[in-house]
Motif scaffolding. Structure first.
Motif, PDB file in Angstrom:
ATOM      1  N   SER A 156       0.819  -1.204   0.000  1.00 48.42           N
ATOM      2  CA  SER A 156       0.000   0.000   0.000  1.00 48.42           C
ATOM      3  C   SER A 156       0.857   1.259   0.000  1.00 48.42           C
ATOM      4  CB  SER A 156      -0.933   0.005   1.222  1.00 48.42           C
ATOM      5  OG  SER A 156      -0.180  -0.101   2.419  1.00 48.42           O
ATOM      6  N   GLY A 157       2.081   1.143   0.502  1.00 49.56           N
ATOM      7  CA  GLY A 157       2.992   2.280   0.508  1.00 49.56           C
ATOM      8  C   GLY A 157       3.781   2.447  -0.769  1.00 49.56           C
ATOM      9  N   GLY A 158       3.624   1.502  -1.696  1.00 50.87           N
ATOM     10  CA  GLY A 158       4.268   1.624  -2.993  1.00 50.87           C
ATOM     11  C   GLY A 158       5.562   0.841  -3.157  1.00 50.87           C
ATOM     12  N   SER A 159       5.970   0.095  -2.148  1.00 49.16           N
ATOM     13  CA  SER A 159       7.161  -0.739  -2.294  1.00 49.16           C
ATOM     14  C   SER A 159       6.858  -1.909  -3.216  1.00 49.16           C
ATOM     15  CB  SER A 159       7.622  -1.259  -0.937  1.00 49.16           C
ATOM     16  OG  SER A 159       8.007  -0.185  -0.097  1.00 49.16           O
ATOM     17  N   THR A 160       7.786  -2.191  -4.106  1.00 48.18           N
ATOM     18  CA  THR A 160       7.560  -3.236  -5.103  1.00 48.18           C
ATOM     19  C   THR A 160       8.599  -4.350  -4.970  1.00 48.18           C
ATOM     20  OG1 THR A 160       8.930  -2.103  -6.738  1.00 48.18           O
ATOM     21  CG2 THR A 160       6.576  -1.609  -6.755  1.00 48.18           C
ATOM     22  N   TYR A 161       8.227  -5.521  -5.443  1.00 46.94           N
ATOM     23  CA  TYR A 161       9.164  -6.639  -5.500  1.00 46.94           C
ATOM     24  C   TYR A 161       8.777  -7.496  -6.695  1.00 46.94           C
ATOM     25  CZ  TYR A 161       5.315  -8.654  -2.769  1.00 46.94           C
ATOM     26  OH  TYR A 161       4.074  -9.029  -2.315  1.00 46.94           O
ATOM     27  N   TYR A 162       9.778  -8.175  -7.249  1.00 41.53           N
ATOM     28  CA  TYR A 162       9.598  -8.932  -8.475  1.00 41.53           C
ATOM     29  C   TYR A 162      10.297 -10.283  -8.383  1.00 41.53           C
ATOM     30  CZ  TYR A 162       8.397  -4.380 -10.520  1.00 41.53           C
ATOM     31  OH  TYR A 162       7.816  -3.170 -10.798  1.00 41.53           O
ATOM     32  N   ALA A 163       9.812 -11.215  -9.194  1.00 47.03           N
ATOM     33  CA  ALA A 163      10.579 -12.428  -9.419  1.00 47.03           C
ATOM     34  C   ALA A 163      11.872 -12.014 -10.111  1.00 47.03           C
ATOM     35  CB  ALA A 163       9.787 -13.390 -10.303  1.00 47.03           C
ATOM     36  N   ASP A 164      12.980 -12.556  -9.662  1.00 48.76           N
ATOM     37  CA  ASP A 164      14.281 -12.144 -10.195  1.00 48.76           C
ATOM     38  C   ASP A 164      14.348 -12.244 -11.715  1.00 48.76           C
ATOM     39  OD1 ASP A 164      16.245 -13.466  -7.410  1.00 48.76           O
ATOM     40  OD2 ASP A 164      15.239 -11.536  -7.702  1.00 48.76           O
ATOM     41  N   SER A 165      13.738 -13.269 -12.262  1.00 48.72           N
ATOM     42  CA  SER A 165      13.835 -13.525 -13.700  1.00 48.72           C
ATOM     43  C   SER A 165      13.048 -12.509 -14.528  1.00 48.72           C
ATOM     44  CB  SER A 165      13.344 -14.929 -14.016  1.00 48.72           C
ATOM     45  OG  SER A 165      11.984 -15.077 -13.660  1.00 48.72           O
ATOM     46  N   LEU A 166      12.180 -11.733 -13.876  1.00 49.93           N
ATOM     47  CA  LEU A 166      11.313 -10.820 -14.614  1.00 49.93           C
ATOM     48  C   LEU A 166      11.707  -9.354 -14.434  1.00 49.93           C
ATOM     49  CD1 LEU A 166       7.902 -12.516 -13.831  1.00 49.93           C
ATOM     50  CD2 LEU A 166       9.337 -12.778 -15.858  1.00 49.93           C
ATOM     51  N   LYS A 167      12.655  -9.093 -13.562  1.00 54.48           N
ATOM     52  CA  LYS A 167      13.072  -7.711 -13.345  1.00 54.48           C
ATOM     53  C   LYS A 167      13.555  -7.094 -14.642  1.00 54.48           C
ATOM     54  CE  LYS A 167      14.437  -8.230  -8.490  1.00 54.48           C
ATOM     55  NZ  LYS A 167      15.567  -8.219  -7.543  1.00 54.48           N
ATOM     56  N   GLY A 168      13.113  -5.864 -14.879  1.00 54.48           N
ATOM     57  CA  GLY A 168      13.531  -5.161 -16.083  1.00 54.48           C
ATOM     58  C   GLY A 168      12.543  -5.275 -17.237  1.00 54.48           C
ATOM     59  N   ARG A 169      11.713  -6.298 -17.232  1.00 56.07           N
ATOM     60  CA  ARG A 169      10.728  -6.438 -18.305  1.00 56.07           C
ATOM     61  C   ARG A 169       9.314  -6.136 -17.819  1.00 56.07           C
ATOM     62  NH1 ARG A 169       9.548 -11.030 -20.811  1.00 56.07           N
ATOM     63  NH2 ARG A 169      10.228 -12.451 -19.148  1.00 56.07           N
ATOM     64  N   PHE A 170       9.032  -6.460 -16.572  1.00 55.74           N
ATOM     65  CA  PHE A 170       7.695  -6.266 -16.015  1.00 55.74           C
ATOM     66  C   PHE A 170       7.726  -5.133 -14.988  1.00 55.74           C
ATOM     67  CE2 PHE A 170       5.813 -10.815 -16.627  1.00 55.74           C
ATOM     68  CZ  PHE A 170       6.202 -10.792 -17.965  1.00 55.74           C
ATOM     69  N   THR A 171       6.655  -4.351 -14.954  1.00 57.34           N
ATOM     70  CA  THR A 171       6.533  -3.269 -13.990  1.00 57.34           C
ATOM     71  C   THR A 171       5.155  -3.308 -13.348  1.00 57.34           C
ATOM     72  OG1 THR A 171       8.028  -1.867 -15.274  1.00 57.34           O
ATOM     73  CG2 THR A 171       6.665  -0.790 -13.611  1.00 57.34           C
ATOM     74  N   ILE A 172       5.128  -3.326 -12.015  1.00 55.52           N
ATOM     75  CA  ILE A 172       3.867  -3.316 -11.294  1.00 55.52           C
ATOM     76  C   ILE A 172       3.615  -1.927 -10.740  1.00 55.52           C
ATOM     77  CG2 ILE A 172       4.870  -4.012  -9.083  1.00 55.52           C
ATOM     78  CD1 ILE A 172       2.332  -5.757  -8.665  1.00 55.52           C
ATOM     79  N   SER A 173       2.349  -1.526 -10.740  1.00 59.66           N
ATOM     80  CA  SER A 173       1.965  -0.234 -10.181  1.00 59.66           C
ATOM     81  C   SER A 173       0.537  -0.356  -9.656  1.00 59.66           C
ATOM     82  CB  SER A 173       2.058   0.871 -11.232  1.00 59.66           C
ATOM     83  OG  SER A 173       1.202   0.597 -12.326  1.00 59.66           O
ATOM     84  N   ARG A 174       0.112   0.651  -8.886  1.00 61.45           N
ATOM     85  CA  ARG A 174      -1.251   0.609  -8.358  1.00 61.45           C
ATOM     86  C   ARG A 174      -1.807   2.008  -8.207  1.00 61.45           C
ATOM     87  NH1 ARG A 174      -1.031  -2.064  -2.489  1.00 61.45           N
ATOM     88  NH2 ARG A 174      -3.147  -1.234  -2.221  1.00 61.45           N
ATOM     89  N   ASP A 175      -3.110   2.066  -8.257  1.00 61.17           N
ATOM     90  CA  ASP A 175      -3.855   3.294  -8.022  1.00 61.17           C
ATOM     91  C   ASP A 175      -4.677   3.052  -6.765  1.00 61.17           C
ATOM     92  OD1 ASP A 175      -5.840   5.301  -7.936  1.00 61.17           O
ATOM     93  OD2 ASP A 175      -5.738   5.568 -10.102  1.00 61.17           O
ATOM     94  N   ASN A 176      -4.266   3.646  -5.661  1.00 60.25           N
ATOM     95  CA  ASN A 176      -4.938   3.389  -4.391  1.00 60.25           C
ATOM     96  C   ASN A 176      -6.339   3.991  -4.339  1.00 60.25           C
ATOM     97  OD1 ASN A 176      -2.858   1.874  -3.253  1.00 60.25           O
ATOM     98  ND2 ASN A 176      -1.815   3.694  -2.459  1.00 60.25           N
ATOM     99  N   VAL A 177      -6.589   5.001  -5.129  1.00 58.96           N
ATOM    100  CA  VAL A 177      -7.938   5.588  -5.169  1.00 58.96           C
ATOM    101  C   VAL A 177      -8.895   4.626  -5.854  1.00 58.96           C
ATOM    102  CG1 VAL A 177      -9.337   7.470  -6.060  1.00 58.96           C
ATOM    103  CG2 VAL A 177      -7.059   7.940  -5.116  1.00 58.96           C
ATOM    104  N   LYS A 178      -8.438   4.036  -6.930  1.00 58.41           N
ATOM    105  CA  LYS A 178      -9.276   3.101  -7.686  1.00 58.41           C
ATOM    106  C   LYS A 178      -9.149   1.663  -7.183  1.00 58.41           C
ATOM    107  CE  LYS A 178      -9.021   5.745 -12.003  1.00 58.41           C
ATOM    108  NZ  LYS A 178      -8.633   5.723 -13.429  1.00 58.41           N
ATOM    109  N   ASN A 179      -8.242   1.423  -6.218  1.00 60.69           N
ATOM    110  CA  ASN A 179      -7.985   0.050  -5.738  1.00 60.69           C
ATOM    111  C   ASN A 179      -7.681  -0.881  -6.906  1.00 60.69           C
ATOM    112  OD1 ASN A 179      -8.028   0.286  -2.985  1.00 60.69           O
ATOM    113  ND2 ASN A 179     -10.159  -0.332  -2.745  1.00 60.69           N
ATOM    114  N   THR A 180      -6.827  -0.418  -7.775  1.00 62.51           N
ATOM    115  CA  THR A 180      -6.487  -1.166  -8.981  1.00 62.51           C
ATOM    116  C   THR A 180      -4.978  -1.356  -9.058  1.00 62.51           C
ATOM    117  OG1 THR A 180      -8.420  -0.322 -10.162  1.00 62.51           O
ATOM    118  CG2 THR A 180      -6.619  -1.192 -11.489  1.00 62.51           C
ATOM    119  N   VAL A 181      -4.590  -2.564  -9.436  1.00 58.51           N
ATOM    120  CA  VAL A 181      -3.175  -2.876  -9.634  1.00 58.51           C
ATOM    121  C   VAL A 181      -2.969  -3.189 -11.103  1.00 58.51           C
ATOM    122  CG1 VAL A 181      -3.476  -5.334  -9.041  1.00 58.51           C
ATOM    123  CG2 VAL A 181      -1.206  -4.260  -8.852  1.00 58.51           C
TER     124      VAL A 181
END
Length: 116
Positions: free
Chosen positions: A52-77
């Protein structure tokens, strides 16, 4: 009860991009949101997560190609997937964890197929 609605999957050529979305409703107390995937004959695996604070983590093999983000107002990831490879083909599942009860909810899954 939390409902999750996923969208954005489909068929894409190798090297292409897709953006997945997962909208959560039914609770304002959502902590971590994330994506998992499951390929045929394989176990479900973590793709990425975001707190909820915006900290992200990824599977090591996917770093650099995939990006996760969220909109806390819309409760959407969101999951932006670039430079897709055939091995990224899988059903992608949204997962959310509530902040008060730690209850976990899963989406119904959306198919991503990378093929020429």
């Amino acid at each position: 009860q939390v409902q999750l609605v996923e969208s954005g999957g489909g068929l894409v050529q190798p090297g292409g991009s897709l953006r997945l979305s997962c909208a959560a409703s039914g609770s304002r107390f959502i902590d971590t949101m994330g994506w998992f995937r499951q390929a045929p004959g394989k176990e479900r695996e973590l793709v990425a997560g975001i707190t909820s604070g915006g900290s992200t983590y990824y599977a090591d093999s996917l770093k650099g190609r995939f990006t996760i983000s969220r909109d806390n107002v819309k409760n959407t990831v969101y999951l932006q997937m670039n430079s897709l490879k055939p091995e990224d083909t899988a059903v992608y599942y949204c997962r959310v964890q509530l902040s008060l009860s730690s209850t976990v909810y899963w989406g119904q899954g959306t198919q991503v197929t990378v093929s020429s």
